[in-house]
Design an enzyme around this catalytic site. Structure first.
Site, short mmCIF file in Angstrom:
data_model
loop_
_atom_site.label_atom_id
_atom_site.label_comp_id
_atom_site.label_asym_id
_atom_site.label_seq_id
_atom_site.Cartn_x
_atom_site.Cartn_y
_atom_site.Cartn_z
N CYS A 181 4.04 -2.87 0.38
CA CYS A 181 4.38 -2.86 1.79
C CYS A 181 5.02 -4.18 2.23
CB CYS A 181 3.15 -2.54 2.62
SG CYS A 181 2.54 -0.85 2.33
N CYS A 232 -0.17 -4.69 1.46
CA CYS A 232 -0.21 -4.90 0.01
C CYS A 232 1.17 -5.39 -0.45
CB CYS A 232 -0.56 -3.58 -0.70
SG CYS A 232 0.74 -2.33 -0.58
N GLU A 272 2.32 1.52 6.56
CA GLU A 272 3.46 0.65 6.83
C GLU A 272 4.77 1.27 6.37
OE1 GLU A 272 0.21 -2.26 5.27
OE2 GLU A 272 0.66 -0.13 5.15
N HIS A 301 1.78 4.80 2.32
CA HIS A 301 0.99 3.84 3.09
C HIS A 301 1.48 3.87 4.54
CE1 HIS A 301 -0.47 1.07 -0.40
NE2 HIS A 301 -0.46 2.35 -0.77
#
Length: 142
Positions: A80, A77, A49, A47
Site C-alpha cells: 500500500c 503495508c 488503501e 486492501h
C-alpha cells in the site's frame, strides 16, 4: 478518521480485518472510501488503501492524486505504501501503528524514503487507541 473507522466496521462485519480508508480531495471532500475486501473477493491486493486509491482515481479521471489525502485506520503495508507513492498523494494520515508490517515508520519507512521520487507527508496516531482497539477486538475473536 471517523469515516475510515465506519469503513473498518464494514470489513469486520464481512469477516475481514477491520481496516478502512478514505481519500479526500484537495478541498477536503470525500472522493472515495473502502475497506478490506480480501475475504469477500479472494484478492490478496484488496486492501482498503488500494481499493480507495482505485476508486479515487476513477472519480477524478486520472491516476495522479496530487494534493489528495488518504486517511486509513492502520499504518499502510509495503504494498500500500508503494501504491501511495505511485499515486502521488500529498499526505497519509493513519491511526494504529503496525509493528509487524507497517511501512510508514514502524517496520519500514517507504513513504519517507529519500531514494523515491515522491514522499507524502505522514501524520500518525490519529484516533490511534480507537483504531487499535477495533483490530485487537477482531483478532481476539479469532
Amino acid at each position: 478518521m471517523r469515516r475510515a473507522l465506519a469503513e473498518a466496521e464494514e470489513a469486520a462485519s464481512a469477516g475481514d480485518v477491520p481496516v478502512g480508508a478514505v481519500v479526500l480531495g484537495p478541498d477536503g471532500t470525500e472522493l472515495a472510501a473502502a475497506h478490506n475486501e480480501r475475504e469477500a473477493t479472494g484478492d490478496p491486493t484488496a486492501h482498503a488503501e488500494i481499493l480507495a486509491l482505485r476508486r479515487a482515481a476513477e472519480a477524478v479521471g486520472q491516476w495522479r492524486l496530487t494534493d489528495c489525502t488518504l486517511v486509513v485506520t492502520l499504518e499502510p503495508c509495503t504494498m500500500c505504501a508503494g501504491a501511495l507513492v505511485q499515486s502521488r498523494v500529498a499526505r497519509v494520515v493513519y491511526g494504529a501503528r503496525d509493528e509487524k508490517a507497517g511501512a510508514a515508520g514502524s517496520l519500514w519507512d517507504v513513504l519517507r524514503d529519500r531514494r523515491l521520487n515522491h514522499r507524502p507527508e505522514v501524520i500518525a496516531g490519529v484516533l490511534e487507541t480507537e483504531c487499535a482497539s477495533r483490530l485487537t477486538a477482531f483478532f481476539r475473536t479469532r
